[in-house]
Design an enzyme around this catalytic site. Structure first.
Site, PDB file in Angstrom:
ATOM      1  N   THR A  73       0.814  -1.136  -0.024  1.00 41.82           N
ATOM      2  CA  THR A  73      -0.101  -0.026  -0.172  1.00 41.82           C
ATOM      3  C   THR A  73       0.820   1.363  -0.149  1.00 41.82           C
ATOM      4  OG1 THR A  73      -1.938  -1.166   1.300  1.00 41.82           O
ATOM      5  CG2 THR A  73      -1.566   1.269   1.428  1.00 41.82           C
ATOM      6  N   GLN A 180       0.114  -8.860  -6.603  1.00 41.42           N
ATOM      7  CA  GLN A 180      -0.297 -10.191  -6.794  1.00 41.42           C
ATOM      8  C   GLN A 180       0.745 -10.810  -7.674  1.00 41.42           C
ATOM      9  OE1 GLN A 180      -2.707 -11.750  -5.010  1.00 41.42           O
ATOM     10  NE2 GLN A 180      -3.153 -10.067  -3.896  1.00 41.42           N
ATOM     11  N   CYS A 327     -12.853  -7.873  -1.061  1.00 41.51           N
ATOM     12  CA  CYS A 327     -11.717  -7.285  -1.466  1.00 41.51           C
ATOM     13  C   CYS A 327     -11.944  -5.908  -2.093  1.00 41.51           C
ATOM     14  CB  CYS A 327     -10.907  -7.727  -2.503  1.00 41.51           C
ATOM     15  SG  CYS A 327     -10.166  -9.241  -1.780  1.00 41.51           S
TER      16      CYS A 327
HETATM   17  N1  PLP Z   1      -1.945  -4.217  -4.314  1.00 38.75           N
HETATM   18  C1  PLP Z   1      -2.699  -5.321  -4.528  1.00 38.75           C
HETATM   19  C2  PLP Z   1      -2.960  -5.894  -5.867  1.00 38.75           C
HETATM   20  C3  PLP Z   1      -2.943  -6.025  -3.370  1.00 38.75           C
HETATM   21  O1  PLP Z   1      -3.642  -7.262  -3.622  1.00 38.75           O
HETATM   22  C4  PLP Z   1      -2.649  -5.684  -2.077  1.00 38.75           C
HETATM   23  C5  PLP Z   1      -2.924  -6.578  -0.854  1.00 38.75           C
HETATM   24  O2  PLP Z   1      -4.025  -7.286  -0.780  1.00 38.75           O
HETATM   25  C6  PLP Z   1      -1.927  -4.447  -2.016  1.00 38.75           C
HETATM   26  C7  PLP Z   1      -1.766  -3.864  -3.133  1.00 38.75           C
HETATM   27  C8  PLP Z   1      -1.589  -3.913  -0.687  1.00 38.75           C
HETATM   28  O3  PLP Z   1      -0.309  -4.654  -0.269  1.00 38.75           O
HETATM   29  P1  PLP Z   1      -0.201  -4.794   1.397  1.00 38.75           P
HETATM   30  O4  PLP Z   1      -1.013  -5.636   2.259  1.00 38.75           O
HETATM   31  O5  PLP Z   1       1.247  -4.963   1.347  1.00 38.75           O
HETATM   32  O6  PLP Z   1      -0.118  -3.202   2.017  1.00 38.75           O
END
Ligand code: PLP
Length: 424
Positions: A73, A180, A327
């Site tokens: 994120t 992913q 999600c």
């Molecule tokens: N981007 C995608 C496509 C994700 O699936 C996720 C988490 O599920 C994230 C970003 C965020 O990653 P993080 O959990 O390390 O913040």
């Protein structure tokens, strides 16, 4: 803790024991601050720089192009906001897609408040961005394009190379969220993209550590200001054990990817065939072939409103999966914006089930799942927001953001239960 059959590897992966071993050694023994000049500090600095090389290898990048972050994120936020901030008062148009992770979409909403123009591209029924649509969306003020490598809800893999090529023809910067995709598919677009976000916990590493690939020479404003760590791009004392965990996870992923991908594709295909054969109203969501190796997303015609009930029944039976809608934005009671972008109507868009296989799943687990699922689907009875809301005691309860209130008696005979639904 009683182990479940864990089919939710897109939400997060179990840690690899070899990774955990290395990490725990470093938590105990490599506690120095990498910015300290003494031997203990220098040891931590060396460990971080060794880890950077390993992660860079998996990213086909130079170590100097990798900035460690606190998550995927944060890497997404740094990419979008960091580019925006380099343009100052110059008009800023950004192109993204309607099916990006909230880490991108919410960053876009934030940038809109700060004056950016954003185009959210449509996708087709399988979740693909059409390069022709991207081409048409460019304006003279387009500075940045951000399209995810693979979608977290439906698993569809985008034609990133082609999209990046078009972007560069228009003189803009290309970012991809590969959270992913990392470690799951060979990423053949390196050298063609400018910014790539990744996260350790999707590759059997620790939570709370990610990275952003920043092509050498690309200007980017930091989000965090402070001691100037990570070459000034991400101030804060480095999360040394987390970074070491990421290193080991990246090393294992790189060494095993070919075999692991082939095995997961086999498992996936067996699972898709098994579900479609045994459950006559089941249908596959997403692209038939351009999908992540272990990723299966399915719906059950006429029963789409009951995905959460199905998920909870499977949970009781010892199987962990996700609802596609979980999600979307933390509101599972709401339709998934991803499924709606694929053309599902709002009711149907509540009905995706996401079954994601990973390194530690076996054929025996898959068999067990295929034995249980048809019965669970048959026994489902509708549980819609209409019949929940009509119960007087429910309306007195506060519905918090991100919670789905279900009438639990339908499942366990209890009264009411609020289920907390995280963004995954
Ligand atoms: N981007 C995608 C496509 C994700 O699936 C996720 C988490 O599920 C994230 C970003 C965020 O990653 P993080 O959990 O390390 O913040």
């Amino acid at each position: 803790m009683e182990a479940q059959i864990y089919f939710d590897n897109s939400a997060t992966t179990p840690v690899d024991p070899k990774m955990a071993e290395k990490m725990s050694l470093f938590i105990r023994e490599c506690y120095g601050n990498p910015s300290s000049m003494h031997k203990t500090g220098r040891e931590a600095r060396n460990a971080v720089e060794e880890a950077r090389k390993q992660v860079a290898d998996l990213l086909h990048a130079n170590p100097g192009e990798v900035v460690f972050t606190g998550s995927g994120t944060e890497a997404d936020n740094l990419a979008l906001v960091g580019v925006f901030d380099t343009f100052g008062d110059i008009p800023f148009h950004l192109i993204t897609s309607k099916i990006e992770h909230p880490a991108i979409l919410e960053s876009c909403r934030y940038l809109e408040k700060r004056g950016a123009d954003i185009t959210y591209l449509e996708v087709d029924a399988s979740g693909l961005v059409n390069p022709v649509c991207l081409e048409k969306a460019f304006r003279p003020s387009t500075r940045l394009v951000s399209i995810m490598t693979a979608n977290n809800v439906v698993g569809t893999i985008q034609p990133i190379r082609e999209l990046a090529r078009i972007t560069h023809q228009h003189g803009a910067i290309f970012h991809t969220d590969a959270v992913q995709a990392l470690g799951r598919i060979p990423l053949d677009f390196w050298g063609d993209v400018d910014l790539v976000s990744v996260s350790a916990h999707k590759i059997y590493g620790p939570k709370g550590v990610g990275a952003l690939y920043i092509r050498s020479g690309l200007p980017l404003e930091p989000l965090l200001h402070g001691g100037g760590q990570e070459a000034g791009r991400r101030s804060s004392t480095e999360n040394v054990p987390g970074i070491i965990g990421f290193e080991k996870a990246a090393e294992i992923a790189r060494n095993n990817m070919a075999g692991e991908t082939a095995r997961l594709v086999q498992l996936r295909e067996r699972l898709i065939d098994g579900i479609l054969e045994r459950i006559n109203n089941a249908y596959l969501i997403g692209h038939r072939h351009l999908r992540l190796p272990g990723h299966v997303s399915v719906g059950f015609a006429g029963q789409e409103g009951e995905a959460i009930k199905l998920l909870l029944a499977l949970d009781e039976a010892g199987i962990a999966i996700s609802a596609g809608s979980a999600c979307s934005s933390g509101h599972a009671a709401e339709p998934s914006y991803v499924l709606q972008a694929l053309g599902f109507d709002p009711l149907k868009a509540r009905g995706g089930l996401r079954i994601t296989l990973g390194r530690f799943n076996t054929v025996a687990e898959e068999e067990r799942f295929l034995d249980i699922l048809p019965g669970v689907v048959r026994e489902m009875r509708p549980i819609t927001s209409r019949n929940i809301a009509s119960r007087s005691n429910v309306s007195k309860k506060k519905w918090n953001k991100g919670e789905l209130m279900i009438h639990d008696s339908e499942i366990t005979g209890n009264e009411l239960r609020a289920v907390r639904l995280p963004d995954l």
